[in-house]
Design a protein around this motif. Structure first.
Motif, mmCIF file in Angstrom:
data_model
loop_
_atom_site.group_PDB
_atom_site.id
_atom_site.type_symbol
_atom_site.label_atom_id
_atom_site.label_comp_id
_atom_site.label_asym_id
_atom_site.label_seq_id
_atom_site.Cartn_x
_atom_site.Cartn_y
_atom_site.Cartn_z
ATOM 1 N N CYS A 123 42.209 78.148 -41.663
ATOM 2 C CA CYS A 123 41.879 78.322 -43.086
ATOM 3 C C CYS A 123 40.537 77.678 -43.419
ATOM 4 C CB CYS A 123 42.987 77.723 -43.967
ATOM 5 S SG CYS A 123 44.535 78.656 -43.916
ATOM 6 N N LEU A 124 40.246 76.540 -42.790
ATOM 7 C CA LEU A 124 38.948 75.888 -42.977
ATOM 8 C C LEU A 124 37.821 76.806 -42.509
ATOM 9 C CD1 LEU A 124 37.417 73.214 -43.687
ATOM 10 C CD2 LEU A 124 37.689 72.595 -41.280
ATOM 11 N N PHE A 125 38.016 77.470 -41.367
ATOM 12 C CA PHE A 125 37.015 78.430 -40.885
ATOM 13 C C PHE A 125 36.742 79.496 -41.938
ATOM 14 C CE2 PHE A 125 38.333 77.668 -36.178
ATOM 15 C CZ PHE A 125 37.426 76.624 -36.071
ATOM 16 N N GLU A 126 37.805 80.072 -42.495
ATOM 17 C CA GLU A 126 37.622 81.136 -43.494
ATOM 18 C C GLU A 126 36.971 80.605 -44.772
ATOM 19 O OE1 GLU A 126 40.501 83.919 -44.595
ATOM 20 O OE2 GLU A 126 40.899 84.641 -42.566
ATOM 21 N N HIS A 127 37.409 79.456 -45.236
ATOM 22 C CA HIS A 127 36.891 78.923 -46.499
ATOM 23 C C HIS A 127 35.425 78.510 -46.388
ATOM 24 C CE1 HIS A 127 40.815 78.000 -48.859
ATOM 25 N NE2 HIS A 127 40.945 79.087 -48.115
ATOM 26 N N CYS A 128 34.993 78.176 -45.184
ATOM 27 C CA CYS A 128 33.604 77.717 -44.996
ATOM 28 C C CYS A 128 32.658 78.844 -44.578
ATOM 29 C CB CYS A 128 33.562 76.602 -43.945
ATOM 30 S SG CYS A 128 34.292 75.043 -44.513
ATOM 31 N N PHE A 129 33.188 80.023 -44.296
ATOM 32 C CA PHE A 129 32.351 81.121 -43.788
ATOM 33 C C PHE A 129 31.744 81.927 -44.936
ATOM 34 C CE2 PHE A 129 31.763 85.527 -42.417
ATOM 35 C CZ PHE A 129 31.042 85.371 -41.245
ATOM 36 N N TYR A 130 30.458 82.235 -44.812
ATOM 37 C CA TYR A 130 29.832 83.171 -45.739
ATOM 38 C C TYR A 130 28.656 83.845 -45.054
ATOM 39 C CZ TYR A 130 26.375 79.441 -46.801
ATOM 40 O OH TYR A 130 25.402 78.470 -46.737
ATOM 41 N N GLN A 131 28.099 84.846 -45.705
ATOM 42 C CA GLN A 131 26.946 85.581 -45.173
ATOM 43 C C GLN A 131 25.822 85.573 -46.203
ATOM 44 O OE1 GLN A 131 29.039 89.331 -44.315
ATOM 45 N NE2 GLN A 131 28.742 88.929 -42.133
ATOM 46 N N ARG A 132 24.586 85.601 -45.693
ATOM 47 C CA ARG A 132 23.431 85.680 -46.585
ATOM 48 C C ARG A 132 22.378 86.590 -45.936
ATOM 49 N NH1 ARG A 132 22.141 79.305 -46.237
ATOM 50 N NH2 ARG A 132 21.352 79.145 -44.109
ATOM 51 N N PRO A 133 21.483 87.145 -46.754
ATOM 52 C CA PRO A 133 20.522 88.108 -46.222
ATOM 53 C C PRO A 133 19.519 87.456 -45.274
ATOM 54 C CG PRO A 133 20.035 87.605 -48.513
ATOM 55 C CD PRO A 133 21.344 86.968 -48.213
ATOM 56 N N GLY A 134 19.169 88.199 -44.223
ATOM 57 C CA GLY A 134 18.185 87.724 -43.267
ATOM 58 C C GLY A 134 16.806 88.275 -43.569
ATOM 59 N N LYS A 135 15.938 88.163 -42.591
ATOM 60 C CA LYS A 135 14.549 88.564 -42.774
ATOM 61 C C LYS A 135 14.412 90.081 -42.815
ATOM 62 C CE LYS A 135 10.019 87.173 -40.947
ATOM 63 N NZ LYS A 135 9.344 86.402 -39.871
ATOM 64 N N ALA A 136 15.180 90.753 -41.950
ATOM 65 C CA ALA A 136 15.108 92.210 -41.892
ATOM 66 C C ALA A 136 15.931 92.828 -43.009
ATOM 67 C CB ALA A 136 15.602 92.707 -40.535
ATOM 68 N N GLU A 137 15.596 94.052 -43.373
ATOM 69 C CA GLU A 137 16.315 94.755 -44.437
ATOM 70 C C GLU A 137 17.754 95.009 -44.004
ATOM 71 O OE1 GLU A 137 15.849 98.805 -47.155
ATOM 72 O OE2 GLU A 137 14.344 98.301 -45.640
ATOM 73 N N ASP A 138 18.701 94.788 -44.913
ATOM 74 C CA ASP A 138 20.132 94.987 -44.667
ATOM 75 C C ASP A 138 20.702 94.066 -43.581
ATOM 76 O OD1 ASP A 138 20.197 97.004 -46.571
ATOM 77 O OD2 ASP A 138 19.670 98.551 -45.101
ATOM 78 N N GLU A 139 19.961 93.047 -43.187
ATOM 79 C CA GLU A 139 20.454 92.115 -42.178
ATOM 80 C C GLU A 139 21.281 91.016 -42.848
ATOM 81 O OE1 GLU A 139 18.174 90.177 -38.532
ATOM 82 O OE2 GLU A 139 17.629 89.214 -40.418
ATOM 83 N N GLN A 140 22.456 90.774 -42.301
ATOM 84 C CA GLN A 140 23.333 89.726 -42.818
ATOM 85 C C GLN A 140 23.485 88.625 -41.778
ATOM 86 O OE1 GLN A 140 25.005 89.546 -46.045
ATOM 87 N NE2 GLN A 140 23.287 90.939 -46.311
ATOM 88 N N LEU A 141 23.260 87.387 -42.189
ATOM 89 C CA LEU A 141 23.375 86.240 -41.296
ATOM 90 C C LEU A 141 24.657 85.476 -41.606
ATOM 91 C CD1 LEU A 141 19.677 84.957 -41.462
ATOM 92 C CD2 LEU A 141 20.704 86.495 -39.778
#
Length: 693
Positions: free
Chosen positions: A544-562
């Motif tokens: 649950c800690l893994f899930e609660h701490c995980f997120y994505q944000r945009p990268g340098k390239a278009e439509d890239e998710q980090l």
């Protein structure tokens, strides 16, 4: 998609005094947390799109966890075994940090300074948890380390051999087995989430089934499975009627095979059978607590348990005021049975109004809340659910589960139970060794005591194999129940008596039990202590800690998710990284100097001198949750970058290790540090890029 614009705007508009900035930082953190939750809950919980969002989120998390070796399926080259996983290096470090914090956190809670640490070597790699020494000197608990294999006689006494079962159903053609309650739960949840044609009546019915699922008997479960036409999920074949399956691994102890045993179903029994020695070790004083961490039954997992022994006539707690003002989501049984939702309650009020049975139980509920939220569990996706009447063991005074919401729904991760004196009494009876405490009186007291004396012979003749359960139920009667039974036996000669463990009423005759009030002079009071037990499923908490701490944000390239794991420094597998900006000798010399200082300060870190771009290196360490990154771009000063805000400051080389330690030990926040050091503006070359896989 989650944007970091809020944190960037916050950094750009930094106010002139630290107080408003700290408040603004906290507000931004709340906003970010809400954005993260939106990944899983972009649509109403009852819609198919919400289920799809949860599934997509889970896939993103598990793919990242496996790719970065937090965990992998065990025996992978042989196809793996369902339910068995190996922790990789970052997963081991997170688990070790969680267990280290558990030890630190819970030793702070218990009275009487006694600390026994057995077999700690090898358990705690990669740990950077700072312990405030005055707590350890002031308070502590007793830690024991007992064998995983337990003799059958111990688990017979505790009731596990006879009662530790799940109801299973079997595919009538292939023989594949399934948990009956899981199939019914999955069916109801699937209907609620995906069937948009459900009538209000059916919706209410499915919600009610989910609310009382743990209360259903084998017959009721079987009836619901047939009513809903539930079949084997893999083959669609019909299912058998539910039947009990014992959850323990059976083995034999020694080469003769004549001494049966089991892999322990809980660590608690090892503590209970050692009560007499622990009580002596603690100076014959109550209350005291004993703790144990260990591997358990079946598809093995780690459980951490505390047994807090307390006088059954005084379940107050001297530190209850420390938690009494906490307010969090609670789900009392009345709310569940009437189809209502969990609600925010003040734990002090919940105890005073009797919703929670006693102060010590309420104290541990409050401490569990603090423990989980400090680990990084989202307080808005954490609730405490009270057991329904039929869920509780007949001897329990009150039980609550800390449930955490993740992509699988609400998952039970911690149980907090008042087990009364059942376990110690059971082992006293079976072993013949009195597991008791005593209170010495300054002057002798004349007391009138209720004495319940069951006749084992008469009960054995009447109830044969059920004798023990009837006897235990008689001995567990309250004074009011016993006196009512005495009156009925004297007037009628027999009385109907409900035995919860049998699930039915039995007839008790006058010859089967003697109930009397007797006057005695006593110099001391002997009693069997009650037990308050918080029990932590470490693996579930970590997932649950893994899930609660995980997120994505945009990268340098278009439509890239980090991908980012936003672990608090407390549990992050690595606290810091060191990067020379470019691969030249003078920067590498500084990087090695900083690495040596970090090692001396006890800070786990990695040093990356590869020729990859700094953006790729940032993204790679963000993906394993490293909170701070040091970039060597100068021989006298370096930059320190915060993972979540991506803000950077400039610090002198000789100071950087102490700055990192301040943040990772929790002595200062990142906002505090930003006020003491000049900001550094990242160049275009430092923008994050997708890491190499």
């Amino acid at each position: 998609m989650l944007l970091s614009s809020a944190s960037r705007a916050l950094a750009a508009a930094k106010p002139r005094s630290p107080e408003p900035f700290a408040a603004a930082a906290a507000a931004a953190a709340v906003l970010l947390r809400r954005q993260l939750a939106a990944v899983m809950a972009a649509a109403p919980a009852s819609s198919a799109s919400a289920a799809g969002n949860r599934e997509a989120f889970r896939v993103a998390v598990t793919n990242t966890l496996e790719r970065r070796l937090f965990y992998v399926p065990s025996f992978k080259i042989y196809g793996g075994v369902a339910g068995l996983y190996d922790y990789g290096p970052p997963g081991c470090a997170v688990k070790a940090n969680v267990l280290a914090f558990w030890r630190q956190f819970y030793y702070l809670w218990c009275d009487d300074v006694m600390l026994v640490r057995n077999n700690w070597s090898g358990i705690l790699p990669c740990v950077d948890v700072s312990v405030d020494p005055h707590f350890v000197l002031e308070e502590g608990m007793l830690e024991v380390d007992c064998p995983c294999v337990t003799p059958e006689v111990v688990l017979k006494a505790s009731g596990h051999v006879d009662k530790f079962t799940d109801l299973m159903v079997k595919d009538e053609k292939t023989g594949t087995c399934y948990r009956a309650d899981h199939l019914l739960k999955d069916f109801c949840k699937d209907k609620l989430e995906k069937d948009n044609t459900l009538s209000p009546e059916k919706t209410a019915e499915f919600n009610h089934v989910l609310a009382v699922l743990d209360d259903l008997s084998a017959e009721q479960l079987g009836a619901k499975i047939k009513e809903y036409g539930i079949v084997a999920p893999d083959t669609k074949n019909p299912l058998s009627d539910p039947y009990p399956f014992n959850l323990m691994f059976q083995t034999s102890i020694g080469p003769s095979g004549l001494s049966p045993g089991y892999m322990r179903p809980e660590t608690a029994q090892g503590i209970f059978v050692n009560f007499k020695d622990l009580y002596y070790y603690n100076g014959n004083k109550l209350p005291f607590a004993a703790a144990q961490i260990g591997l358990l039954r079946v598809r093995e997992f780690t459980l951490a348990e505390i047994e807090h022994f307390v006088d059954p006539e005084d379940k107050s707690h001297p530190k209850f005021r420390d938690v009494s003002d906490l307010e969090f989501l609670m789900f009392p049984r009345e709310q569940q049975l009437t189809g209502k939702s969990a609600m925010k309650l003040n734990i002090g009020q919940a105890v005073s109004e009797g919703t929670v049975n006693n102060e010590t139980l309420g104290y541990f509920i409050g401490r569990v809340y603090l423990f989980l939220t400090q680990l990084g569990i989202d307080k808005d996706r954490l609730r405490f659910r009270q057991h329904l009447p039929n869920e509780m063991a007949h001897y329990a005074a009150d039980c609550w589960d800390a449930e955490i919401e993740c992509s699988f729904g609400w998952i039970e991760c911690v149980g907090i139970a008042d087990r009364s004196a059942y376990d110690l009494r059971a082992h006293s009876d079976k072993s013949g060794v009195a597991l008791e405490a005593h209170e010495k009186f300054a002057e002798p007291r004349e007391v009138e005591k209720l004495v319940i004396t069951p006749s084992k012979k008469e009960l054995g003749l009447a109830f044969k194999g059920n004798q023990r359960m009837v006897l235990e139920a008689l001995e567990a009667m309250s004074e009011t129940e016993a006196l009512n039974m005495k009156s009925a036996l004297e007037s009628k000669g027999e009385v109907e008596f409900k035995v919860c463990t049998l699930g039915k009423d039995v007839t008790i005759k006058k010859s089967m039990v003697s109930i009397n009030m007797e006057k005695k002079k006593e110099h001391q009071r002997k009693f069997t202590p009650s037990v308050i037990e918080p029990s932590f499923g470490i693996g579930r908490i970590i997932y649950c800690l893994f899930e609660h701490c995980f997120y994505q944000r945009p990268g340098k390239a278009e439509d890239e998710q980090l991908n980012v794991f936003g672990f608090p420094p407390l549990v992050a597998p690595i606290k810091c990284t060191v990067f020379p900006l470019v691969k030249i000798e003078k920067f590498e010399v500084v990087a090695k100097k900083i690495s040596k200082a970090l090692t001396a300060a006890g800070i786990s870190h990695i040093i990356d001198m590869t020729g990859n771009t700094i953006g790729k290196r940032y993204a790679r360490t963000d993906e394993i949750g490293v909170p701070l990154a040091i970039t060597v771009d100068n021989t006298t000063s370096v930059t320190v970058r915060d993972r979540d805000s991506k803000d950077q400051i400039r610090v002198e080389v000789d100071e950087v290790a102490s700055v990192v330690k301040e943040v990772t030990d929790g002595q200062s926040t990142w906002a505090d540090i930003m006020w003491r050091y000049p900001a550094h503006t990242a160049s275009a070359a430092e923008e994050e890029e997708a890491p190499e896989t």
